[in-house]
Write a protein that holds these residues in place. Structure first.
Motif, PDB file in Angstrom:
ATOM      1  N   LEU A   9       0.844  -1.197   0.000  1.00  0.00           N
ATOM      2  CA  LEU A   9       0.000   0.000   0.000  1.00  0.00           C
ATOM      3  C   LEU A   9       0.875   1.242   0.000  1.00  0.00           C
ATOM      4  N   PRO A  10       0.458   2.255  -0.740  1.00  0.00           N
ATOM      5  CA  PRO A  10       1.213   3.514  -0.684  1.00  0.00           C
ATOM      6  C   PRO A  10       1.261   4.040   0.746  1.00  0.00           C
ATOM      7  N   LYS A  11       2.334   4.743   1.036  1.00  0.00           N
ATOM      8  CA  LYS A  11       2.544   5.250   2.391  1.00  0.00           C
ATOM      9  C   LYS A  11       1.363   6.101   2.859  1.00  0.00           C
ATOM     10  N   SER A  12       0.768   6.877   1.959  1.00  0.00           N
ATOM     11  CA  SER A  12      -0.361   7.726   2.348  1.00  0.00           C
ATOM     12  C   SER A  12      -1.556   6.877   2.804  1.00  0.00           C
ATOM     13  N   ASN A  13      -1.763   5.735   2.145  1.00  0.00           N
ATOM     14  CA  ASN A  13      -2.863   4.846   2.552  1.00  0.00           C
ATOM     15  C   ASN A  13      -2.569   4.211   3.903  1.00  0.00           C
ATOM     16  N   ARG A  14      -1.319   3.807   4.114  1.00  0.00           N
ATOM     17  CA  ARG A  14      -0.956   3.222   5.404  1.00  0.00           C
ATOM     18  C   ARG A  14      -1.149   4.237   6.522  1.00  0.00           C
ATOM     19  N   LYS A  15      -0.795   5.502   6.247  1.00  0.00           N
ATOM     20  CA  LYS A  15      -0.961   6.553   7.255  1.00  0.00           C
ATOM     21  C   LYS A  15      -2.440   6.756   7.559  1.00  0.00           C
ATOM     22  N   ILE A  17      -4.831   4.533   7.328  1.00  0.00           N
ATOM     23  CA  ILE A  17      -5.273   3.374   8.117  1.00  0.00           C
ATOM     24  C   ILE A  17      -4.785   3.503   9.550  1.00  0.00           C
ATOM     25  N   ARG A  18      -3.510   3.866   9.710  1.00  0.00           N
ATOM     26  CA  ARG A  18      -2.932   4.029  11.051  1.00  0.00           C
ATOM     27  C   ARG A  18      -3.692   5.102  11.826  1.00  0.00           C
ATOM     28  N   ASP A  19      -3.958   6.236  11.178  1.00  0.00           N
ATOM     29  CA  ASP A  19      -4.675   7.327  11.852  1.00  0.00           C
ATOM     30  C   ASP A  19      -6.052   6.867  12.308  1.00  0.00           C
ATOM     31  N   ARG A  20      -6.725   6.107  11.464  1.00  0.00           N
ATOM     32  CA  ARG A  20      -8.062   5.620  11.830  1.00  0.00           C
ATOM     33  C   ARG A  20      -7.973   4.643  13.008  1.00  0.00           C
ATOM     34  N   LEU A  21      -6.994   3.723  12.973  1.00  0.00           N
ATOM     35  CA  LEU A  21      -6.824   2.785  14.078  1.00  0.00           C
ATOM     36  C   LEU A  21      -6.489   3.518  15.373  1.00  0.00           C
ATOM     37  N   GLU A  22      -5.618   4.516  15.279  1.00  0.00           N
ATOM     38  CA  GLU A  22      -5.255   5.270  16.472  1.00  0.00           C
ATOM     39  C   GLU A  22      -6.457   6.053  17.008  1.00  0.00           C
ATOM     40  N   GLY A  23      -7.295   6.567  16.124  1.00  0.00           N
ATOM     41  CA  GLY A  23      -8.513   7.243  16.553  1.00  0.00           C
ATOM     42  C   GLY A  23      -9.452   6.286  17.266  1.00  0.00           C
ATOM     43  N   GLU A  24      -9.580   5.067  16.719  1.00  0.00           N
ATOM     44  CA  GLU A  24     -10.416   4.051  17.363  1.00  0.00           C
ATOM     45  C   GLU A  24      -9.835   3.654  18.710  1.00  0.00           C
ATOM     46  N   ARG A  25      -8.511   3.535  18.778  1.00  0.00           N
ATOM     47  CA  ARG A  25      -7.860   3.202  20.048  1.00  0.00           C
ATOM     48  C   ARG A  25      -8.145   4.280  21.090  1.00  0.00           C
ATOM     49  N   ASP A  26      -8.040   5.544  20.686  1.00  0.00           N
ATOM     50  CA  ASP A  26      -8.283   6.647  21.619  1.00  0.00           C
ATOM     51  C   ASP A  26      -9.744   6.681  22.068  1.00  0.00           C
ATOM     52  N   ARG A  27     -10.674   6.451  21.134  1.00  0.00           N
ATOM     53  CA  ARG A  27     -12.100   6.417  21.467  1.00  0.00           C
ATOM     54  C   ARG A  27     -12.375   5.296  22.471  1.00  0.00           C
ATOM     55  N   ASN A  28     -11.772   4.120  22.191  1.00  0.00           N
ATOM     56  CA  ASN A  28     -11.948   2.958  23.058  1.00  0.00           C
ATOM     57  C   ASN A  28     -11.376   3.247  24.447  1.00  0.00           C
ATOM     58  N   TYR A  29     -10.194   3.846  24.501  1.00  0.00           N
ATOM     59  CA  TYR A  29      -9.554   4.166  25.776  1.00  0.00           C
ATOM     60  C   TYR A  29     -10.440   5.095  26.610  1.00  0.00           C
ATOM     61  N   LYS A  30     -10.982   6.132  25.957  1.00  0.00           N
ATOM     62  CA  LYS A  30     -11.838   7.080  26.684  1.00  0.00           C
ATOM     63  C   LYS A  30     -13.107   6.405  27.184  1.00  0.00           C
ATOM     64  N   GLU A  31     -13.657   5.506  26.365  1.00  0.00           N
ATOM     65  CA  GLU A  31     -14.876   4.810  26.786  1.00  0.00           C
ATOM     66  C   GLU A  31     -14.600   3.915  27.990  1.00  0.00           C
ATOM     67  N   ILE A  32     -13.457   3.222  27.977  1.00  0.00           N
ATOM     68  CA  ILE A  32     -13.084   2.386  29.121  1.00  0.00           C
ATOM     69  C   ILE A  32     -12.829   3.263  30.351  1.00  0.00           C
ATOM     70  N   LEU A  33     -12.119   4.368  30.155  1.00  0.00           N
ATOM     71  CA  LEU A  33     -11.793   5.268  31.258  1.00  0.00           C
ATOM     72  C   LEU A  33     -13.048   5.838  31.913  1.00  0.00           C
ATOM     73  N   ASP A  61       0.306  -3.090  15.805  1.00  0.00           N
ATOM     74  CA  ASP A  61       1.566  -3.832  15.844  1.00  0.00           C
ATOM     75  C   ASP A  61       1.889  -4.438  14.483  1.00  0.00           C
ATOM     76  N   ARG A  62       0.860  -4.976  13.810  1.00  0.00           N
ATOM     77  CA  ARG A  62       1.074  -5.542  12.472  1.00  0.00           C
ATOM     78  C   ARG A  62       1.510  -4.470  11.489  1.00  0.00           C
ATOM     79  N   MET A  63       0.909  -3.299  11.570  1.00  0.00           N
ATOM     80  CA  MET A  63       1.309  -2.203  10.689  1.00  0.00           C
ATOM     81  C   MET A  63       2.766  -1.835  10.941  1.00  0.00           C
TER      82      MET A  63
END
Length: 71
Positions: A9-15, A17-33, A61-63
């Protein structure tokens, strides 16, 4: 979250995907908190949030392993 990430995947696409995963991680963290206390061990919604957090972490981690860096 079961899709494979193509290392070609082009680097822009990987970024994106990463940004979306990190956003989901942050949303999940706040919901747990902010989850109401006490948390019973049999609370299915809370357990689902913990499982979701683990899946997101594995995908990030896979990314990292595909790109060879930890952005």
């Amino acid at each position: 979250m079961n899709r494979r990430i193509d290392p070609q995947l082009p680097k822009s696409n990987r970024k994106e995907i990463r940004d979306r995963l990190e956003g989901e991680r942050d949303r999940n963290y706040k919901e747990i908190l902010n989850y109401p206390r006490p948390i019973p061990a049999c609370d299915q919604q809370f357990n689902h949030l913990l499982e979701e957090r683990e899946k997101i972490s594995r995908e990030l981690d896979r990314m990292d392993s595909l790109s060879g860096t930890e952005d």
